[in-house]
Design a protein around this motif. Structure first.
Motif, PDB file in Angstrom:
ATOM      1  N   ASN A   6       0.828  -1.202   0.000  1.00 38.08           N
ATOM      2  CA  ASN A   6       0.000   0.000   0.000  1.00 38.08           C
ATOM      3  C   ASN A   6       0.863   1.253   0.000  1.00 38.08           C
ATOM      4  O   ASN A   6       0.573   2.216  -0.701  1.00 38.08           O
ATOM      5  N   ASN A   7       1.901   1.247   0.830  1.00 37.32           N
ATOM      6  CA  ASN A   7       2.800   2.398   0.895  1.00 37.32           C
ATOM      7  C   ASN A   7       3.477   2.638  -0.448  1.00 37.32           C
ATOM      8  O   ASN A   7       3.564   3.773  -0.919  1.00 37.32           O
ATOM      9  N   LYS A   8       3.983   1.568  -1.062  1.00 37.02           N
ATOM     10  CA  LYS A   8       4.662   1.707  -2.348  1.00 37.02           C
ATOM     11  C   LYS A   8       3.712   2.253  -3.406  1.00 37.02           C
ATOM     12  O   LYS A   8       4.075   3.127  -4.192  1.00 37.02           O
ATOM     13  N   GLU A   9       2.513   1.713  -3.431  1.00 33.06           N
ATOM     14  CA  GLU A   9       1.536   2.187  -4.405  1.00 33.06           C
ATOM     15  C   GLU A   9       1.175   3.648  -4.152  1.00 33.06           C
ATOM     16  O   GLU A   9       1.061   4.437  -5.087  1.00 33.06           O
ATOM     17  N   LEU A  10       0.988   4.003  -2.898  1.00 38.54           N
ATOM     18  CA  LEU A  10       0.623   5.375  -2.562  1.00 38.54           C
ATOM     19  C   LEU A  10       1.742   6.340  -2.939  1.00 38.54           C
ATOM     20  O   LEU A  10       1.491   7.437  -3.457  1.00 38.54           O
ATOM     21  N   VAL A  11       2.979   5.930  -2.706  1.00 31.45           N
ATOM     22  CA  VAL A  11       4.115   6.773  -3.084  1.00 31.45           C
ATOM     23  C   VAL A  11       4.129   6.962  -4.603  1.00 31.45           C
ATOM     24  O   VAL A  11       4.302   8.076  -5.103  1.00 31.45           O
ATOM     25  N   ALA A  12       3.928   5.871  -5.344  1.00 34.74           N
ATOM     26  CA  ALA A  12       3.917   5.962  -6.811  1.00 34.74           C
ATOM     27  C   ALA A  12       2.786   6.875  -7.288  1.00 34.74           C
ATOM     28  O   ALA A  12       2.991   7.734  -8.161  1.00 34.74           O
ATOM     29  N   VAL A  13       1.596   6.704  -6.712  1.00 34.86           N
ATOM     30  CA  VAL A  13       0.466   7.547  -7.088  1.00 34.86           C
ATOM     31  C   VAL A  13       0.751   8.997  -6.724  1.00 34.86           C
ATOM     32  O   VAL A  13       0.438   9.918  -7.491  1.00 34.86           O
ATOM     33  N   GLY A  14       1.355   9.216  -5.564  1.00 30.36           N
ATOM     34  CA  GLY A  14       1.701  10.569  -5.145  1.00 30.36           C
ATOM     35  C   GLY A  14       2.656  11.245  -6.105  1.00 30.36           C
ATOM     36  O   GLY A  14       2.479  12.418  -6.446  1.00 30.36           O
ATOM     37  N   HIS A  15       3.661  10.492  -6.574  1.00 31.45           N
ATOM     38  CA  HIS A  15       4.607  11.045  -7.542  1.00 31.45           C
ATOM     39  C   HIS A  15       3.905  11.376  -8.864  1.00 31.45           C
ATOM     40  O   HIS A  15       4.131  12.440  -9.452  1.00 31.45           O
ATOM     41  N   GLU A  16       3.071  10.459  -9.341  1.00 33.07           N
ATOM     42  CA  GLU A  16       2.332  10.709 -10.581  1.00 33.07           C
ATOM     43  C   GLU A  16       1.388  11.893 -10.425  1.00 33.07           C
ATOM     44  O   GLU A  16       1.251  12.725 -11.310  1.00 33.07           O
ATOM     45  N   ALA A  31      -6.415  17.751  -1.560  1.00 28.64           N
ATOM     46  CA  ALA A  31      -6.643  17.485  -0.135  1.00 28.64           C
ATOM     47  C   ALA A  31      -6.779  15.994   0.134  1.00 28.64           C
ATOM     48  O   ALA A  31      -6.243  15.483   1.124  1.00 28.64           O
ATOM     49  N   LYS A  32      -7.497  15.282  -0.730  1.00 29.23           N
ATOM     50  CA  LYS A  32      -7.661  13.827  -0.549  1.00 29.23           C
ATOM     51  C   LYS A  32      -6.309  13.119  -0.620  1.00 29.23           C
ATOM     52  O   LYS A  32      -6.012  12.234   0.183  1.00 29.23           O
ATOM     53  N   MET A  33      -5.491  13.505  -1.601  1.00 33.60           N
ATOM     54  CA  MET A  33      -4.175  12.877  -1.749  1.00 33.60           C
ATOM     55  C   MET A  33      -3.299  13.184  -0.542  1.00 33.60           C
ATOM     56  O   MET A  33      -2.631  12.304  -0.005  1.00 33.60           O
ATOM     57  N   MET A  34      -3.311  14.429  -0.102  1.00 34.39           N
ATOM     58  CA  MET A  34      -2.523  14.800   1.076  1.00 34.39           C
ATOM     59  C   MET A  34      -2.981  14.022   2.303  1.00 34.39           C
ATOM     60  O   MET A  34      -2.165  13.582   3.116  1.00 34.39           O
ATOM     61  N   SER A  35      -4.286  13.849   2.431  1.00 35.02           N
ATOM     62  CA  SER A  35      -4.827  13.102   3.568  1.00 35.02           C
ATOM     63  C   SER A  35      -4.373  11.645   3.531  1.00 35.02           C
ATOM     64  O   SER A  35      -3.976  11.078   4.557  1.00 35.02           O
ATOM     65  N   ARG A  36      -4.430  11.020   2.348  1.00 36.79           N
ATOM     66  CA  ARG A  36      -3.983   9.625   2.216  1.00 36.79           C
ATOM     67  C   ARG A  36      -2.489   9.504   2.520  1.00 36.79           C
ATOM     68  O   ARG A  36      -2.049   8.570   3.212  1.00 36.79           O
ATOM     69  N   ALA A  38      -0.675  11.533   4.409  1.00 37.55           N
ATOM     70  CA  ALA A  38      -0.471  11.766   5.839  1.00 37.55           C
ATOM     71  C   ALA A  38      -0.867  10.546   6.662  1.00 37.55           C
ATOM     72  O   ALA A  38      -0.182  10.183   7.622  1.00 37.55           O
ATOM     73  N   GLU A  39      -1.961   9.894   6.275  1.00 36.96           N
ATOM     74  CA  GLU A  39      -2.396   8.688   6.996  1.00 36.96           C
ATOM     75  C   GLU A  39      -1.355   7.579   6.895  1.00 36.96           C
ATOM     76  O   GLU A  39      -1.011   6.935   7.876  1.00 36.96           O
ATOM     77  N   ARG A  40      -0.832   7.364   5.690  1.00 37.40           N
ATOM     78  CA  ARG A  40       0.207   6.342   5.494  1.00 37.40           C
ATOM     79  C   ARG A  40       1.465   6.703   6.279  1.00 37.40           C
ATOM     80  O   ARG A  40       2.108   5.851   6.863  1.00 37.40           O
ATOM     81  N   LEU A  41       1.817   7.987   6.265  1.00 35.08           N
ATOM     82  CA  LEU A  41       2.989   8.434   7.004  1.00 35.08           C
ATOM     83  C   LEU A  41       2.802   8.182   8.497  1.00 35.08           C
ATOM     84  O   LEU A  41       3.732   7.723   9.178  1.00 35.08           O
ATOM     85  N   ASP A  42       1.594   8.459   9.019  1.00 38.47           N
ATOM     86  CA  ASP A  42       1.314   8.186  10.433  1.00 38.47           C
ATOM     87  C   ASP A  42       1.467   6.701  10.751  1.00 38.47           C
ATOM     88  O   ASP A  42       2.073   6.331  11.756  1.00 38.47           O
ATOM     89  N   CYS A  43       0.920   5.851   9.882  1.00 39.00           N
ATOM     90  CA  CYS A  43       1.017   4.395  10.101  1.00 39.00           C
ATOM     91  C   CYS A  43       2.470   3.930  10.040  1.00 39.00           C
ATOM     92  O   CYS A  43       2.915   3.135  10.870  1.00 39.00           O
ATOM     93  N   THR A  44       3.203   4.433   9.057  1.00 40.97           N
ATOM     94  CA  THR A  44       4.603   4.050   8.907  1.00 40.97           C
ATOM     95  C   THR A  44       5.430   4.525  10.095  1.00 40.97           C
ATOM     96  O   THR A  44       6.274   3.789  10.615  1.00 40.97           O
TER      97      THR A  44
END
Length: 162
Positions: A6-16, A31-36, A38-44
């Protein structure tokens, strides 16, 4: 799906997403992307904190074992026992194995890091009121001792094997 995936995919989507970001991109999408993210960053971050706690506990256990093995090696060596590989003499074989355990680089590095942290803690708290002064000034002496302790800490970090 694993959290790592999930993290890898989110990072890839974030870059794109960042590449495609333009002045016409709706603020709600940003805002939705930033929220996703931030949530992944909190979990990590939480997972990293837990892993660090476990690592520190394992390191402390390993340091305690290394201290005991070091005492064993000293006692055996002081009593005249010599380390010998693959011998029928159990004391010599045990001493040889104990020396091998003490030479493990990860353990030696962890022990050195903990020692360095201890020395640096001492250096930071040794003389909090250090000021400038001459050679006979106790504050100047305190500064010298602090610098020596910090130097010892740095040198300990460079040690990877006992």
């Amino acid at each position: 799906m694993s959290e790592l995936q999930n993290n890898k995919e989110l990072v890839a989507v974030g870059h794109e997403f960042a590449k495609a970001l333009g002045s016409d991109t709706p603020i709600i999408e940003i805002a939705k992307m930033m929220s996703r993210l931030a949530e992944r960053l909190d979990c990590t971050t939480a997972a990293l904190r837990e892993t660090a706690k476990q690592r520190d506990a394992l390191t402390a256990d390993n340091v305690a074992r290394a201290e005991i093995i070091g005492q064993l090696v000293w006692q055996y060596s002081a009593s005249g026992i010599k380390p010998v590989k693959k011998t029928l003499n159990p004391a010599s074989a045990l001493l040889d194995e104990a020396l091998e355990v003490l030479r493990q680089p990860a353990t030696a590095a962890a022990v050195s890091e903990l020692k360095a942290q201890g020395v640096e803690t001492a250096a930071e708290t040794y003389h909090p009121l250090v000021g400038t002064g001459g050679n006979d000034d106790p504050q100047d002496n305190g500064r010298c001792i602090r610098e020596d302790l910090v130097s010892i800490g740095r040198n300990l970090r460079g040690v990877v094997a006992l």
